[in-house]
Design a protein around this motif. Structure first.
Motif, PDB file in Angstrom:
ATOM      1  N   SER A 274       0.910  -1.351  -0.096  1.00 34.89           N
ATOM      2  CA  SER A 274      -0.005  -0.059  -0.024  1.00 34.89           C
ATOM      3  C   SER A 274       0.793   1.224   0.084  1.00 34.89           C
ATOM      4  O   SER A 274       2.020   1.210   0.402  1.00 34.89           O
ATOM      5  CB  SER A 274      -0.907  -0.160   1.415  1.00 34.89           C
ATOM      6  N   PRO A 275       0.266   2.501  -0.425  1.00 28.99           N
ATOM      7  CA  PRO A 275       1.319   3.519  -0.670  1.00 28.99           C
ATOM      8  C   PRO A 275       1.850   4.130   0.811  1.00 28.99           C
ATOM      9  O   PRO A 275       2.820   4.594   0.719  1.00 28.99           O
ATOM     10  CB  PRO A 275       0.233   4.635  -1.213  1.00 28.99           C
ATOM     11  N   ASP A 276       1.154   3.705   1.960  1.00 25.19           N
ATOM     12  CA  ASP A 276       1.654   4.037   3.181  1.00 25.19           C
ATOM     13  C   ASP A 276       2.644   3.275   3.682  1.00 25.19           C
ATOM     14  O   ASP A 276       2.935   3.322   5.017  1.00 25.19           O
ATOM     15  CB  ASP A 276       0.460   4.641   4.119  1.00 25.19           C
ATOM     16  N   SER A 277       2.789   1.908   3.078  1.00 25.80           N
ATOM     17  CA  SER A 277       3.786   0.842   3.528  1.00 25.80           C
ATOM     18  C   SER A 277       3.271   0.201   4.934  1.00 25.80           C
ATOM     19  O   SER A 277       3.992  -0.535   5.586  1.00 25.80           O
ATOM     20  CB  SER A 277       5.126   1.480   4.157  1.00 25.80           C
ATOM     21  N   ARG A 278       1.705   0.147   5.217  1.00 22.52           N
ATOM     22  CA  ARG A 278       1.297  -0.312   6.445  1.00 22.52           C
ATOM     23  C   ARG A 278       0.685  -1.681   5.827  1.00 22.52           C
ATOM     24  O   ARG A 278       0.097  -2.521   6.893  1.00 22.52           O
ATOM     25  CB  ARG A 278       0.190   0.622   6.913  1.00 22.52           C
ATOM     26  N   ARG A 279       0.481  -1.920   4.668  1.00 23.75           N
ATOM     27  CA  ARG A 279      -0.386  -3.077   4.297  1.00 23.75           C
ATOM     28  C   ARG A 279       0.535  -3.689   3.120  1.00 23.75           C
ATOM     29  O   ARG A 279       1.064  -3.033   2.124  1.00 23.75           O
ATOM     30  CB  ARG A 279      -1.662  -2.776   3.855  1.00 23.75           C
ATOM     31  N   LEU A 280       0.349  -4.961   3.125  1.00 25.86           N
ATOM     32  CA  LEU A 280       0.740  -5.708   1.630  1.00 25.86           C
ATOM     33  C   LEU A 280      -0.314  -6.781   1.261  1.00 25.86           C
ATOM     34  O   LEU A 280      -0.897  -7.376   2.135  1.00 25.86           O
ATOM     35  CB  LEU A 280       2.371  -6.200   1.991  1.00 25.86           C
ATOM     36  N   ALA A 281      -0.176  -6.863  -0.142  1.00 28.58           N
ATOM     37  CA  ALA A 281      -1.171  -8.075  -0.518  1.00 28.58           C
ATOM     38  C   ALA A 281      -0.092  -8.945  -1.088  1.00 28.58           C
ATOM     39  O   ALA A 281       0.664  -8.597  -2.045  1.00 28.58           O
ATOM     40  CB  ALA A 281      -2.080  -7.427  -1.621  1.00 28.58           C
ATOM     41  N   LEU A 335      -4.398  -6.339  -8.242  1.00 29.56           N
ATOM     42  CA  LEU A 335      -3.977  -5.446  -9.355  1.00 29.56           C
ATOM     43  C   LEU A 335      -3.522  -4.117  -8.595  1.00 29.56           C
ATOM     44  O   LEU A 335      -2.339  -3.842  -9.438  1.00 29.56           O
ATOM     45  CB  LEU A 335      -5.362  -4.904  -9.995  1.00 29.56           C
ATOM     46  N   LYS A 336      -4.043  -3.455  -7.789  1.00 28.34           N
ATOM     47  CA  LYS A 336      -3.444  -2.295  -7.393  1.00 28.34           C
ATOM     48  C   LYS A 336      -4.125  -1.675  -5.827  1.00 28.34           C
ATOM     49  O   LYS A 336      -5.209  -2.214  -5.485  1.00 28.34           O
ATOM     50  CB  LYS A 336      -3.516  -1.283  -8.413  1.00 28.34           C
ATOM     51  N   TRP A 337      -3.367  -1.052  -5.206  1.00 25.06           N
ATOM     52  CA  TRP A 337      -3.824  -0.126  -4.327  1.00 25.06           C
ATOM     53  C   TRP A 337      -4.358   1.263  -4.594  1.00 25.06           C
ATOM     54  O   TRP A 337      -3.638   1.729  -5.011  1.00 25.06           O
ATOM     55  CB  TRP A 337      -2.866  -0.047  -3.025  1.00 25.06           C
ATOM     56  N   GLU A 338      -5.674   1.391  -4.671  1.00 30.15           N
ATOM     57  CA  GLU A 338      -6.261   2.585  -4.983  1.00 30.15           C
ATOM     58  C   GLU A 338      -5.863   3.713  -4.005  1.00 30.15           C
ATOM     59  O   GLU A 338      -5.734   4.983  -4.384  1.00 30.15           O
ATOM     60  CB  GLU A 338      -7.676   2.602  -5.308  1.00 30.15           C
TER      61      GLU A 338
END
Length: 388
Positions: A274-281, A335-338
């Motif tokens: 995720s853009p804030d580096s707090r989550r990952l898929a 696909l992506k983190w919106e």
């Protein structure tokens, strides 16, 4: 997946038929600078000639044998172990196809001249290589033709130039190139893994790795470390350990191993932060199935798994094609983190039903699923039908 397997089998059959009728061009690759041509299919057979590096010859694969028939330009014939033989390619082999052929049409649809791009890549042009090795979406006749040109390009490029180029590319790009290489080599007479290790050792060291530390978070603090059962991504190779670590000292923040079922050629999977580096898929592929597991920072730099709810797939109850059909596999791909909390997934399902004549009816369904990650759960916000 299934379509590709059918294509590979068809192309292998075609290559086998062609190979039986015509010899292929090769030359030796031996650390000694020469290789022995023998009178029989054994290392104990008499030597009939010493073949130096650079000499081009014809060879015919021996069915069920590691010893292949070689015919030198002088007409002398004998046997050589297949591990000493490397494909011989010349720039003239990268000629344009016929008017309106599959690759020409493929290129036109993407605003490129495929053949010009292939020649540029084979000569080592950096921009051409970047664009050429990013080609991963050919299918049908274009895919079959691309496999042949891909092999020509990498042999003309050579191990030193190819490995230097790949060393400067991100992991996901390298893995996509590796997949294309294996597809291309599966349509040749050589076994992909051993061939690359023997004749492209520097490239093999980049593409075949027993351990990787990559997929760094946007803030540079975290990375994912994976250890595999073998360096080569063969069918039985799998993830032995997967961990989320601090990038600077390797400290383990989360054990991802229970959720990483990666195996085979696509064992590495993929990770989207995720853009804030707090989550990952984390995307994992095992055979025909693929899943996405989400982790979230739970405080004090610790990460824990997020439980994502099952999507309610629109139109499922009224889908007449699926009545009586059997689900074969499901792919759930990130696909992506919106946004830092909004993740877009693609869920692809493959089913098989039977027609009235008893033949198999292949059915595919693809959905775009929007998940909102709040707290320790992932709530499905929206589901759209992408393909039906």
């Amino acid at each position: 997946m299934k379509t590709f397997q059918v294509l590979v089998l068809a192309c292998l059959w075609a290559v086998g038929v062609a190979g039986a009728a015509a010899a292929q061009r090769g030359q030796i690759h031996d650390p000694d600078g020469h290789s022995n041509l023998r009178g029989g299919q054994s290392s104990d057979a008499a030597v009939v000639a010493k073949v130096p590096a650079g000499e081009v010859f014809d060879f015919e694969p021996g069915e069920g044998s590691e010893w292949w028939r070689v015919t030198l330009a002088s007409g002398k014939e004998g046997w050589m172990h297949h591990s000493r033989i490397v494909m011989h390619v010349e720039m003239a082999d990268l000629k344009d196809g016929g008017p309106g052929d599959e690759l020409a049409l493929y290129g036109q649809g993407r605003g490129i001249n495929y053949y010009k791009l292939a020649r540029g890549a084979a000569k080592g042009d950096a921009e051409a290589m970047k664009a050429y090795f990013a080609i991963t979406d050919t299918d049908g006749g274009a895919a079959e033709m691309h496999c042949g040109y891909f092999n020509d390009v990498v042999h003309l490029l050579g191990d030193a130039k190819w490995s230097t180029f790949l060393a400067g590319q991100p992991l996901d790009y390298r893995l996509a190139v590796r997949s294309e290489y294996v597809k291309a080599m599966e349509m040749s007479v050589f076994e992909p893994m051993g061939y690359l290790t023997r004749h492209f050792p520097k490239t093999a060291a980049l593409l075949f790795r027993k351990e990787i530390v990559d997929w760094t978070s946007p803030d540079g603090r975290y990375a994912v470390r994976k250890v595999f059962s073998s360096a080569e991504p063969r069918e039985n190779s799998k993830v032995e350990r997967a961990e989320l670590v601090l990038k600077d000292n390797g400290k383990v923040m989360a054990d991802l191993t229970p959720d990483d079922s990666g195996e085979g050629l696509d064992r590495e999977g993929r990770v989207l932060w995720s853009p804030d580096s707090r989550r990952l898929a984390m995307f994992c592929v095992a055979g025909q199935s693929a899943q996405t597991v989400v982790y979230q920072n739970a405080g004090a730099s610790k990460f824990s798994r997020v439980e994502v709810s099952e999507p309610d797939l629109p139109g499922r109850a009224d889908d007449a094609e699926l009545k009586g059909a059997k689900k074969i596999y499901t792919h759930v791909e990130p696909l992506k983190w919106e946004s830092p909390q909004r993740l877009i997934l693609r869920q692809h399902e493959y089913w098989e039903g039977k027609r009235t004549d008893g033949s198999i009816h292949s059915i595919g369904r693809t959905y775009l699923v929007t998940v909102i990650v709040v707290g320790g759960t992932g709530r499905v916000e929206k589901v759209e039908v992408e393909r039906r």
